[in-house]
Design an enzyme around this catalytic site. Structure first.
Site: not given
Ligand code: NAD
Length: 499
Positions: A177, A252, A388
């Protein structure tokens, strides 16, 4: 099917699939603020179908040789390469990142992920433990089954392929997803998969919201392991769900990464790198160096150099090849970034440059742009420094000693990545060892070798990706102990006691 706008269906069992209940989500072009597509809002029923297809496809895929699976992944990478410009433009349009970044970073890295893990699995080996006259142990590595892979919007295809490539290479089938905010290149990946004649059902792309499609993947009893990249808050929830089901999970998560500059460093190189670390991809990389810590005697030189470089960054239409700084991903995210900068203002900070949305004319007038912003004068315990922001905002703080630099660096709940600039080798080793961080770069930033372990400490995650770490995560380890002839006779001599 929505007339007039491009619609992006899920691809389940090799078939384009509209959402079961007919819901679609608006997809915005961040550079213009306009809706340009609709993406399927898949639900639990759609996820059920994808998992069932993945379960059906599993025996044949897992039964193929690593070499044959590798060839499939390489063919998919070749198909991306054949449509390279299309992928580059789609990634830029969907996310707001400059087309030059998608061209140099995102799409090449997506191809590299597929090719790297195709090769890595061929070179992987398992262990044997010889018990001499009594027995031989050997270790089998078997795919876990159906892997759930959930990825964010900041590096859409790059991070999606970073997960699915090791999962597939080791013989798992995958329900993936991508972020609903940036679904386009995942959809093109499904096309590349089909064009490469890769087996249907082995990879399904289920589009939709996190709380519906994402949660359904995490909670599905047929999903044997979950690999998630995204925010710390969502990661906590996924970790708890997987814990309840005793399901392996890799998380991650967010970062608030220190970038430490000692006065003995090559200061010009440190400033050049600090600029990239702070502002690449509009500050929307989990690895961005958003907390610049500078030894006091070099503080003003570094701040001035960074401000000058920040002001010179070319902001504008991401589709323009000369643009260095594109749009933030969404209106909500832009508001979040501006909110933190306003908080800094209210705290009496010095906004040394940026701090506003620039006026952009033409087709991007309604886009979600924010200037590269440098802030000094904040106390270490404020939210702007501790939380962040994930935008083009860097705070700069002075320090007076090596121990104070380490203390400041380690003072947030996060522990993903850190950079240290120094010409003192002993200090480079000491500080690297003392930092609470999964990744430390010395005199560089984001220099990546795909074989190295990748991941964070503390609130930045659980587990490691990359190289053999990823192959291990997606496999079950089984030890086989074979008694050799005469082992029975060894019993009385305590051979089994060696366990
Ligand atoms: P997010 O957590 O909002 O969403 C990430 C993914 O998870 C999306 O596909 C979203 O639809 C899905 N998701 C959301 N709620 C969910 C749930 N309850 N169950 C299952 N899936 C769910 O994050 P974002 O806003 O898309 O991305 C930004 C964040 O990602 C930042 O905090 C950034 O630091 C982090 N990030 C971390 C890394 C790493 O390698 N550590 C890399 C890139 C981004």
């Amino acid at each position: 099917m929505i007339l007039g706008l491009k619609h992006i269906p899920s691809v389940i069992d090799g078939t384009e699939t509209d959402p079961a209940v007919g819901d679609w989500i608006d997809v915005y072009e961040p550079a213009t603020g306009q809706v340009y597509a609709k993406v399927a809002s898949s639900n639990r029923g759609d996820v059920d179908r994808a998992v069932e297809a993945a379960q059906r496809a599993f025996p044949d895929w897992a039964g193929m040789s690593a070499d044959d699976r590798g060839k499939v992944l390489e063919r998919v990478a070749d198909r991306i390469e054949a449509r390279f410009d299309e992928f580059v433009k789609a990634e830029s349009k969907d996310s707001g990142k400059p087309v030059s970044v998608a061209r140099q970073v995102d799409i090449p890295r997506a191809m590299a992920n597929l090719r790297f893990f195709a090769g890595a699995v061929r070179h992987w080996h398992s262990d044997a433990h010889d018990m001499g006259a009594s027995a031989l142990n050997y270790t089998l590595k078997r795919p876990r089954g159906v892997a759930g892979c959930i990825s964010p919007w900041n590096l859409p295809l790059y991070l999606l392929t970073w997960k699915i490539a090791p999962a597939l290479a080791t013989g798992n089938t995958v329900v993936a997803k991508p972020s609903e905010v940036t679904p386009m290149t995942a959809s093109l990946l499904a096309e590349a998969w089909r064009e490469a004649d890769a087996p249907r059902g082995v990879l399904s792309i289920v589009h939709g919201e996190g709380k519906t499609a994402g949660a359904a993947i995490v909670q599905h009893p047929g999903v044997s392991a979950v690999s998630f990249t995204g925010s710390t808050g969502v990661g906590e929830w996924i970790g708890a769900e997987c814990g309840r089901a005793l399901k392996p999970v890799s998380l991650e998560l967010g970062g608030k990464n220190p970038f430490i500059v000692f006065a003995d460093a090559d200061i010009d190189s440190a400033i050049d790198t600090a600029e990239r670390a702070a502002f690449s991809n509009q500050g929307q990389i989990c690895l961005c160096g958003s907390r610049l810590l500078v030894e006091r005697s070099a503080f003003e030189t570094v701040v001035e150099g960074l401000v000058e470089r920040a002001r010179n960054r070319v902001i504008g239409d991401p589709m323009d090849p000369d643009t260095q700084h594109g749009a933030q991903v969404s209106a909500d995210h832009l508001a979040k970034i501006a909110g933190y900068v306003n908080m800094a203002r209210d705290l009496g900070a010095n906004i040394r440059c940026g701090g506003n949305s620039p006026a952009i004319s033409g087709r991007c007038a309604g886009g979600y742009f924010y200037e590269p912003t440098v802030i000094t004068g904040l106390e270490n315990d404020c939210a702007v420094i501790q939380e962040e922001i994930f935008g083009p905002v860097v705070t700069v703080q002075p320090f007076d000693s090596e121990s104070e630099a380490v203390e400041l660096a380690n003072s947030t709940p996060y522990g993903l990545a850190a950079s240290v600039f120094t010409s003192n080798l002993g200090r480079a080793h000491r500080v690297s060892a003392a930092l609470e961080s999964g990744i430390v770069w010395v005199n560089c930033w984001m220099l990546r070798d795909l074989r190295t372990p990748f991941g964070g400490m503390k609130q930045s995650g659980v587990g490691r990706e990359g190289g053999a770490e990823a192959l291990r995560f997606f496999t079950e380890t089984k030890n086989v102990c074979i008694a050799t002839e005469g082992a029975e006779g060894q019993r009385g001599k305590g051979a089994e006691g060696k366990a």
